[in-house]
Design a protein around this motif. Structure first.
Motif, PDB file in Angstrom:
ATOM      1  N   UNK A   1      24.055  60.841  41.011  1.00 52.86           N
ATOM      2  CA  UNK A   1      24.362  59.403  40.962  1.00 52.86           C
ATOM      3  C   UNK A   1      25.449  59.089  39.931  1.00 52.86           C
ATOM      4  N   UNK A   2      26.292  58.112  40.279  1.00 54.84           N
ATOM      5  CA  UNK A   2      27.407  57.699  39.416  1.00 54.84           C
ATOM      6  C   UNK A   2      27.218  56.246  39.003  1.00 54.84           C
ATOM      7  N   UNK A   3      27.391  55.954  37.724  1.00 58.43           N
ATOM      8  CA  UNK A   3      27.414  54.585  37.217  1.00 58.43           C
ATOM      9  C   UNK A   3      28.837  54.268  36.764  1.00 58.43           C
ATOM     10  N   UNK A   4      29.382  53.162  37.278  1.00 56.98           N
ATOM     11  CA  UNK A   4      30.778  52.797  36.982  1.00 56.98           C
ATOM     12  C   UNK A   4      30.819  51.540  36.122  1.00 56.98           C
ATOM     13  N   UNK A   5      31.244  51.709  34.870  1.00 53.33           N
ATOM     14  CA  UNK A   5      31.420  50.583  33.970  1.00 53.33           C
ATOM     15  C   UNK A   5      32.813  50.001  34.171  1.00 53.33           C
ATOM     16  N   UNK A   6      32.904  48.691  34.328  1.00 49.25           N
ATOM     17  CA  UNK A   6      34.136  47.963  34.629  1.00 49.25           C
ATOM     18  C   UNK A   6      34.455  48.091  36.117  1.00 49.25           C
ATOM     19  N   UNK A   7      33.436  47.963  36.934  1.00 50.05           N
ATOM     20  CA  UNK A   7      33.591  48.016  38.390  1.00 50.05           C
ATOM     21  C   UNK A   7      34.122  46.680  38.917  1.00 50.05           C
ATOM     22  N   UNK A   8      34.716  46.735  40.107  1.00 49.31           N
ATOM     23  CA  UNK A   8      35.075  45.520  40.831  1.00 49.31           C
ATOM     24  C   UNK A   8      36.403  44.889  40.475  1.00 49.31           C
ATOM     25  N   UNK A   9      37.152  45.480  39.570  1.00 53.16           N
ATOM     26  CA  UNK A   9      38.461  44.910  39.241  1.00 53.16           C
ATOM     27  C   UNK A   9      39.438  45.186  40.380  1.00 53.16           C
ATOM     28  N   UNK A  10      40.268  44.220  40.690  1.00 52.30           N
ATOM     29  CA  UNK A  10      41.252  44.389  41.755  1.00 52.30           C
ATOM     30  C   UNK A  10      42.550  43.668  41.396  1.00 52.30           C
ATOM     31  N   UNK A  11      43.657  44.405  41.506  1.00 48.49           N
ATOM     32  CA  UNK A  11      44.982  43.796  41.378  1.00 48.49           C
ATOM     33  C   UNK A  11      45.555  43.496  42.760  1.00 48.49           C
ATOM     34  N   UNK A  12      44.952  44.122  43.800  1.00 46.06           N
ATOM     35  CA  UNK A  12      45.412  44.023  45.191  1.00 46.06           C
ATOM     36  C   UNK A  12      46.823  44.575  45.364  1.00 46.06           C
ATOM     37  N   UNK A  13      47.137  45.555  44.527  1.00 40.87           N
ATOM     38  CA  UNK A  13      48.402  46.278  44.633  1.00 40.87           C
ATOM     39  C   UNK A  13      48.082  47.754  44.755  1.00 40.87           C
ATOM     40  N   UNK A  14      48.088  48.250  45.995  1.00 41.46           N
ATOM     41  CA  UNK A  14      47.700  49.635  46.230  1.00 41.46           C
ATOM     42  C   UNK A  14      48.770  50.642  45.803  1.00 41.46           C
ATOM     43  N   UNK A  15      49.927  50.154  45.344  1.00 45.13           N
ATOM     44  CA  UNK A  15      50.924  51.064  44.787  1.00 45.13           C
ATOM     45  C   UNK A  15      50.535  51.537  43.387  1.00 45.13           C
ATOM     46  N   UNK A  16      49.580  50.848  42.782  1.00 45.10           N
ATOM     47  CA  UNK A  16      49.113  51.228  41.450  1.00 45.10           C
ATOM     48  C   UNK A  16      48.098  52.361  41.565  1.00 45.10           C
ATOM     49  N   UNK A  17      48.331  53.494  40.906  1.00 44.80           N
ATOM     50  CA  UNK A  17      47.318  54.556  40.908  1.00 44.80           C
ATOM     51  C   UNK A  17      45.965  54.056  40.414  1.00 44.80           C
ATOM     52  N   UNK A  18      45.991  53.131  39.443  1.00 45.88           N
ATOM     53  CA  UNK A  18      44.741  52.608  38.900  1.00 45.88           C
ATOM     54  C   UNK A  18      43.941  51.850  39.965  1.00 45.88           C
ATOM     55  N   UNK A  19      44.640  51.134  40.834  1.00 46.77           N
ATOM     56  CA  UNK A  19      43.946  50.397  41.899  1.00 46.77           C
ATOM     57  C   UNK A  19      43.264  51.361  42.858  1.00 46.77           C
ATOM     58  N   UNK A  20      43.962  52.429  43.215  1.00 48.64           N
ATOM     59  CA  UNK A  20      43.357  53.444  44.080  1.00 48.64           C
ATOM     60  C   UNK A  20      42.134  54.064  43.399  1.00 48.64           C
ATOM     61  N   UNK A  21      42.261  54.386  42.133  1.00 50.89           N
ATOM     62  CA  UNK A  21      41.156  55.016  41.403  1.00 50.89           C
ATOM     63  C   UNK A  21      39.926  54.124  41.354  1.00 50.89           C
ATOM     64  N   UNK A  22      40.139  52.831  41.046  1.00 49.79           N
ATOM     65  CA  UNK A  22      38.978  51.954  40.866  1.00 49.79           C
ATOM     66  C   UNK A  22      38.280  51.650  42.188  1.00 49.79           C
ATOM     67  N   UNK A  23      39.060  51.512  43.266  1.00 51.28           N
ATOM     68  CA  UNK A  23      38.441  51.246  44.571  1.00 51.28           C
ATOM     69  C   UNK A  23      37.620  52.446  45.018  1.00 51.28           C
ATOM     70  N   UNK A  24      38.206  53.632  44.952  1.00 46.70           N
ATOM     71  CA  UNK A  24      37.490  54.832  45.382  1.00 46.70           C
ATOM     72  C   UNK A  24      36.240  55.054  44.536  1.00 46.70           C
TER      73      UNK A  24
END
Length: 353
Positions: free
Chosen positions: A111-134
């Motif tokens: 099991x994984x617990x994600x602290x700071x979940x649900x943030x979205x910039x709605x810019x999929x060109x950002x590596x960070x956006x891909x990381x947080x969604x996945x």
């Protein structure tokens, strides 16, 4: 119960400072440092001054392309998980360390617990956006810091085991603000006048890797004629040098600094100009006007509340904001009560039951 916490970058060190010592009151924690940030000023200083437990594993991954860095982390983390057999893996934020930590665990059915979940910039060109969604979509327990983040998760069909505990970085600021007042003398050391300088950070790849965006930022800082203090990220320095760009005398370029010095500079600045997600929040916590040099932000609440303005990298917009931007209303309580770490511990205890 054994928890493995995976960290690797400056913002995660700060978040771990607010959570790890609380978790260790109840559980065994194994701390894994991927080495994504490895420079002494970007890593060791945070462990030293924030009393973060010494990492049980330091993988020493270092820099590299996204695929190379994430892939190497996956290989090494899997070895650690198989050896330690954790009951839960805890990850923070949106870095390559976050995604690798979550993905390696998910493949092993941990099991994984994600602290700071649900943030979205709605810019999929950002590596960070891909990381947080996945990471959100393979996590078992999600800790969004705001109601906006809760809504983002719900819109993606993630509704179970979602707990708005507030923001752990708010915990950290409350915990270390007084310590910074006692221990940091950076304002005097740099001969700064309180509330008469602009604190600036530049590190995001979309800005550093694009000569036009970076040139616009530097020209705006130079032409502002304000005293600018810029702790310079190593990657940003590399690109500035390679592009042949330079700063005027009004820009004080300094080495990367520790968290207590950063808090002190934030507390005493007139305004903060940044492309960092974490610094946007810290500006809000310090009640300082924030000028964000990006085309969007995941911290939309700070904009809606009137304390943050998005200017992209348009030179004239940056200049105008430095000279004229002021918040237009009182702050609202967006980021919780400063007890996020304790709430995370409570949720994990309940999940075990």
């Amino acid at each position: 119960m054994k928890i493995i916490t995976v960290i690797g970058a400056r913002p995660q060190f700060i978040k771990a400072a607010a959570v790890s010592n609380i978790i260790r009151k109840e559980f065994e924690e194994i701390l894994v440092h991927t080495g994504q940030h490895y420079d002494e000023n970007m890593s060791k200083v945070f462990f030293d001054e924030l009393n973060i437990p010494k990492p049980d594993y330091n993988m020493g991954i270092g820099s590299g392309n996204h695929g190379q860095q994430t892939g190497t982390m996956l290989i090494e983390l899997e070895k650690i998980y198989l050896k330690e057999k954790p009951d839960l893996v805890l990850v923070y934020g949106d870095t390559n360390s976050t995604l690798a930590g979550a993905l390696a665990a998910s493949k092993l059915l941990i099991p994984v617990a994600h602290v700071e979940a649900g943030l979205r910039s709605f810019n999929m060109n950002m590596p960070e956006e891909q990381n947080r969604i996945l990471t959100d979509h393979i996590s078992s327990i999600l800790f969004p810091p705001t109601e906006t983040a809760v809504v983002n998760l719900k819109n993606e069909g993630i509704k179970n085991s979602v707990h708005n505990v507030g923001d752990v970085m708010f915990d950290a600021v409350l915990d270390f603000k007084e310590l910074a007042k006692k221990k940091s003398n950076i304002v005097n050391e740099l001969n700064l006048i309180e509330n008469k300088y602009i604190l600036t950070t530049i590190h995001r790849a979309e800005n550093t890797n694009d000569i036009n965006r970076l040139r616009n930022i530097i020209q705006a800082l130079n032409e502002s004629n304000k005293t600018i203090v810029l702790p310079l990220h190593p990657r940003t320095k590399k690109y500035i040098d390679s592009y042949g760009l330079s700063f005027n005398n009004n820009v004080k370029v300094i080495e990367p600094i520790g968290y207590l010095d950063m808090i002190s500079l934030e507390m005493h600045a007139e305004k903060i100009v940044t492309d960092s997600g974490g610094v946007q929040k810290e500006a809000f916590f310090m009640k300082k006007p924030c000028i964000t040099m990006r085309d969007e932000t995941e911290w939309v609440e700070t904009v809606q509340n009137g304390w943050n303005t998005i200017v992209g990298t348009d030179k004239e917009k940056i200049l105008s904001a430095i000279m004229n931007f002021v918040p237009n209303r009182e702050q609202e309580n967006i980021f919780g009560d400063g007890k996020a770490g304790e709430k995370i511990l409570k949720v994990i205890k309940e999940a075990i039951k």
